[in-house]
Design an enzyme around this catalytic site. Structure first.
Site: not given
Length: 1129
Positions: A96, A227, A230, A232-234
């Site tokens: 484990e 792009g 809105g 989604g680059k960031t």
């Protein structure tokens, strides 16, 4: 009870950059030892704290770990390993453990060892019951010794990590509580950037960007992420940052660069932030953008950096922050997100990642998660959902907003909202955004518009104060609703909003009156503001104005500039100098935020009866005057830096005041006695008011949490405290004229931090001026929660002053400066949680006594009589320990008597010492005696190279028990930093060699700096049977520079330096693939004779032959794992 801090804790992510964990904590334990007691109590304490915890409830186990248990380990953010007496006797536990450490390496999971009534060194070195268990394993698994070696390596690695140690006789309840609190911080305060609630489509895009970045390549490169708004680059940039930041020496994510560099001076602030985050330094001396460019180039050109510039919209921003790849070190990566592809090409960036819209399945999934909280829509909503994602044009922002808005709505409601014209993409997106806005209650809409126009990026608490100005009930509820509707986010207590939403909010205000700004509710654009104020076109519809010119300048007003704005409630002036006589001022002003105001007093016609927030820092105001008498609604008053202000008048008419900031009011003489009885006051800061002489003689501030009187040199008397002030946690008096504290100081029952200078503590009625602290051992200073105590020039002539403190279990840092005590009482050991002992200019102090068990940092500067530290050796058992002793009689020879090689490196912990001395210890196998005179430049990280050394590590080194010792003999009259880089087999590792050194005396003296860094902290080999044979080259580079706050260069003389490899070796390692790593004879030779290190710089230095017969060998250490070079010389 010992809580250990180490460099080895790593953080994890929660998607491709912010990995999603099913469990917060996985518990590994030996059932027969702790299942029904300690582990059970720990489990329930974690669950009560809201920490999702996995515990294996199976009482009987098979030979192998079940797949479900393996998955639980993989899906847990943190693994707590409870090492108990019989832990190592269980094969299950050891397997484990190996799996847990494998996940730590591959998934950056956190591992937290708990040593439950066992010695950590027994776990690390397999001694005691752990040694007995392995004797049994050696017999049982004699045909599979590879497995046994893996278990041993796993125990050694785990025992070197940060964790907790419960000793016999200590209280388990408190111990468990402290573990839970620490784990809670790890779980709740994640260091990763928040990426998205639903990271649909992000993993594949992160992989594509990662491939383009080619992290590990040997040259710096810049990559653009391009792009539409809105798309989604960031979000992608944040996820990439989270997934690779740990591979760099330093990293920085600068968000909203375009917006944050619009105003004059803000680009300079971005440069400062970039340098602060990559260099770890504050108070940088930057006075211009050109200076910032120079410092960035000089400081980062040899540093492996990850830099992300988010939402860049001007080429000039790139030129000032990341002008060229040559600004940054080899293997650095710079990522720029922008909506302007041409900007990237003009900057010479060839690698551009174009962000595509989500495909159908991704768009449907993201929309469904927001609308239904499931990955796909119900069958009866499928067609409507398909219409919705087409309406949102597969843009992530639009899908998120539209899904959140339609959640829990009927199908008829969906049809009504989706039955609209579909036109230009931007118009459609704006329509979606407007839907979310229209669905808000009116009061929430107004909060949204205030944020969009004035308060984007401001702190949440500041916004709440402003909203309360408007008699808005429950402003936090409005903010929370905006968060729930995905309209704003809150990060680091700041209000953030997407550019599209901000634009929509401003467009809504513009629609109120497209042609006449004076008919709008909010004015923020400088041309509109100037037009309204100059032309007197403002009407009663104007509720807020923010003056923010492109550059600081003058704005001339007329008598009627505000005459029509009868409902004006918010007035913010960022950078305009206002001139002219104003005949009318609106009587509904609730907020004035005006830095550098030219007023010398408040105008008599200024109506302030509705004012809630009044900020006029760095203004020319001399007195508040009549208007200040009617401030019944005021909650915050900031007059910091008002250097002409002489008096704070009667504020009894301001019962709601919470914050009073008077920092740096250098002409302030009097604070009215009413200030001492403000029932809601939370913070009172008078730092630097050196002319303040009149202050309330009695106070009863039941809500106060901080009182700062530092630097108030004219203030002689501390006020009597009428009643308990249990919320006060921080009292700072250093640099004030106060010489004694009254006995009523004990009413500060919640005080955690106390700074006192030249102050006596005792009864004011019996103490004499400048008298010492009460010597009555039975007279306690009852501050039961005190954590941090600084006492300077307090005439502590006897050691018994410690007896008068009753914060035995809470004090963690004790600083004693410029006092006359000769010794510290043995009573010091009662402060069981003390971690730092700091002594400065205690010229009569002779001996450092036995210290409490948790002390890990001791500094003694200009303690000229100090000559003994008999209990030093015991402190090397800590996970990390530092001793800094400048200008003392505690000589390096005395220290080295305790610091035997066997003694230090048996524990394999970090430690650091600085003591007077003139030579590198003889046992260093690489020494250079050639003197160097260096000039250290400020702000330049690698301004001076001390040495660069390449060391060949024997191939059968036991990595977990080996390390590097680095030594520099130096002389310098000023402050400087020694730091270093470590490369293993050509790969950069983290910078664990970093020390701030300071020679405080006016005379120069030679000192020895010695630091030990375990190799386990710089690189962790994979446990695969031949892992101990693969790492054979270690390059060490040592540099020096002056701190960034130092204006001028600093001279430093290096008399000599040394680097020593401390290596434990395994003699029975079976080699595999001999053709890859050399023949048996070669390895056998290296096992007893390590290769000599090879010097790179400076030229002319010699390498000592550590096997030279001229060296007299002393008796070998008690343990046999050390190689010849690490035995005592």
């Amino acid at each position: 009870m010992v809580f250990i801090t180490n460099h080895g804790v790593s953080s994890s992510s929660s998607s491709p950059g912010t990995r999603s964990w099913r469990y917060d904590v996985f518990l590994s334990f030996r059932g027969e030892d702790t299942r029904t007691n300690f582990t059970d109590h720990l489990y329930h304490a974690l669950v009560r704290k809201g920490i999702s915890t996995f515990i294996d409830d199976e009482l009987t186990r098979g030979e192998e770990i079940s797949p479900a248990l393996l998955r639980a380990i993989e899906q847990s953010r943190i693994s707590i390993i409870v090492f108990s007496e019989n832990y190592a006797s269980s094969r299950w536990c050891l397997d484990e453990l190996a799996k847990i450490l494998q996940c730590k390496e591959s998934n950056q999971q956190i591992v937290w060892p708990v040593f439950y009534k066992v010695d950590p060194s027994h776990v690390r070195n397999q001694r005691g019951t752990f040694g007995l268990a392995f004797a049994d394993h050696d017999r049982k698994f004699k045909d599979n010794m590879k497995k046994v070696r893996e278990w041993r390596a796993a125990l050694s690695e785990a025992a070197n990590l940060s964790g907790s140690h419960l000793k016999e006789g200590e209280y388990e309840y408190k111990f468990i509580s402290e573990i839970v609190e620490s784990i809670s911080v790890q779980v709740l305060n994640r260091t990763n950037l928040h990426v998205a609630d639903y990271a649909v489509g992000i993993p594949s895009r992160v992989q594509e960007v990662d491939a383009m970045l080619d992290v590990g390549g040997d040259r710096c490169c810049m990559v653009g992420i391009w792009g539409t708004a809105g798309i989604g680059k960031t979000t992608i940039a944040k996820a990439v940052f989270n997934s690779i930041a740990h591979k760099f020496e330093a990293s920085c994510f600068l968000e909203n660069v375009g917006e944050n560099s619009m105003s004059h001076g803000e680009l300079l602030q971005l440069q400062k932030r970039l340098l602060e985050e990559t260099l770890g330094s504050k108070n940088l001396n930057l006075n211009s953008v050109d200076r910032g460019i120079s410092v960035i180039k000089q400081s980062l050109s040899s540093k492996k950096v990850l830099l992300i510039l988010d939402d860049v919209n001007q080429l000039d921003q790139l030129k000032k922050l990341a002008g060229a790849e040559s600004w940054f070190g080899h293997e650095s990566r710079v990522i720029i997100t922008t909506r302007d592809r041409g900007l990237l090409t003009r900057h010479g960036i060839e690698l551009i990642y174009e962000v595509r819209k989500l495909d159908y399945q991704q768009a449907l999934e993201l929309f469904s998660l927001n609308a239904f909280r499931m990955n796909a829509p119900p069958d009866d909503y499928l067609k409507l959902s398909q219409r919705a994602i087409a309406y949102a044009q597969h843009l992530p922002l639009a899908l998120t907003l539209l899904g959140s808005y339609l959640r829990n709505e009927s199908r008829d409601r969906w049809r009504a909202k989706l039955d609209c014209d579909e036109g230009d993409p931007y118009d459609s997106i704006q329509s979606i955004l407007r839907i979310s806005y229209d669905a808000l209650a009116y009061r929430v809409q107004q909060v949204f518009l205030d944020i969009a126009c004035f308060f984007k990026g401001q702190k949440k608490d500041y916004l709440i104060q402003v909203l309360q100005c408007n008699n808005l009930k429950n402003p936090e509820d409005c903010i929370q609703e905006l968060v729930q509707k995905a309209i704003i986010t809150i990060e680091l207590d700041r209000i953030l909003m997407h550019d599209l939403l901000e634009k929509m909010g401003k467009d809504i205000v513009l629609e109120e009156s497209p042609t006449e700004p004076g008919e709008r509710s909010r004015l923020w654009f400088h041309e509109d503001v100037c037009h309204v104020l100059k032309e007197n076109t403002g009407t009663n519809k104007v509720e807020g104005i923010m003056i923010k010119l492109p550059e600081p300048g003058e704005l001339h007003l007329t008598a009627k500039s505000f005459s029509g704005m009868t409902n004006l409630g918010i007035f913010i002036n960022r950078n305009a100098s206002l001139y002219g006589e104003v005949a009318f001022v609106p009587n509904k002003l609730r907020m004035i935020d005006w830095e550098n105001c030219e007023w010398q007093s408040l105008p008599s016609n200024l109506p302030l009866n509705e004012l809630v927030v009044f900020n006029m820092p760095n203004s020319r105001i001399r007195q508040l005057g009549e208007p200040s008498k009617n401030l019944s609604k005021l909650t915050s008053l900031n007059l910091s830096g008002c250097e002409f202000l002489t008096k704070i008048p009667d504020l009894s008419g301001s019962p709601n005041l919470k914050y009073l900031d008077l920092i740096g009011c250098t002409s302030l003489i009097e604070v009215d006695s009413s200030v001492g009885f403000l029932p809601k006051l939370l913070s009172l800061d008078l730092s630097g008011c050196y002319n303040l002489a009149i202050f309330p003689t009695t106070i009863s501030l039941k809500s106060l949490t901080r009182l700062f009187l530092r630097g108030c040199t004219s203030l002689k008397i501390f006020p009597e405290i009428e009643d308990k002030m249990e919320f006060m946690i921080n009292l700072q008096l250093h640099g004030s004229g106060i010489r004694e504290l009254p006995s009523s100081i004990s009413y500060l029952t919640g005080l955690e931090t106390l700074y006192a200078r030249n102050i006596s503590i005792g009864s004011a009625s019996t103490s004499q001026p400048n008298s010492s602290i009460s010597q009555d051992q039975h007279s306690l200073l009852v501050l039961p929660k005190l954590n941090y105590l600084v006492m300077e020039e307090c005439s502590l002539s006897k050691s018994e002053f410690l007896v008068g403190l009753n914060c035995w279990s809470t004090l963690s840092r004790l600083c004693l400066f410029r006092d006359n005590f000769v010794s510290l009482s043995a009573y010091l050991t009662k402060f069981v949680n003390l971690e730092v002992l700091d002594l400065l200019c205690c010229t009569k102090f002779r001996e450092i006594p036995e210290l409490p068990p948790k002390v890990k940092y001791v500094r003694a500067i200009d303690c000229s009589a100090l000559e003994s530290f008999p209990k030093l050796f015991s402190l090397f058992e800590h996970e990390s320990f530092s001793l800094f002793s400048y200008f003392c009689s505690l000589h390096v020879v005395t220290i080295m008597t305790a610091v035997t090689i066997a003694g230090i490196f048996q524990h394999s912990n970090y430690f650091e010492i600085v003591v007077p001395g003139s030579e590198v210890p003889k046992w260093f196998d690489y020494r250079c005696e050639e003197a160097q005179n260096l000039i250290l430049e400020p702000d330049i990280l690698d301004s001076a190279v001390i040495c660069e050394v390449s060391i060949k590590i024997p191939r059968n080194v036991e990595w977990e028990k080996s390390g590097l010792a680095v030594c520099v003999v130096f002389e310098s009259p000023g402050r400087f930093i020694i730091h270093g880089k470590i490369r293993i087999n050509g790969v950069d590792r983290h910078m664990y060699i970093r020390s701030w050194l300071a020679c405080w005396s006016g005379t120069e003296s030679t000192h020895v700096w010695l630091k030990y860094i375990p190799l386990a902290g710089t690189y962790k080999p994979h446990v695969d049977g031949r892992s101990l044979l693969q790492y054979d080259t270690c390059e060490v580079a040592i540099f020096s520079c002056s701190p960034t706050y130092v204006m001028d260069s600093v001279s430093m003389s290096v008399k000599s330096f040394g680097v020593h490899l401390v290596c434990h070796q395994i003699g029975d390692v079976m080699l595999e693939n001999d053709s890859d790593i050399g023949n048996d004879n070669e390895v056998e030779e290296q096992s007893t004779k390590p290769m000599n290190p090879q010097q790179k710089r400076p030229p002319g230095a010699s390498v000592d032959d550590t096997n030279n017969t001229d060296h007299d060998h002393q008796e070998e250490p008690a343990f046999s794992g050390l190689c010849d070079c690490c035995r005592i010389q």
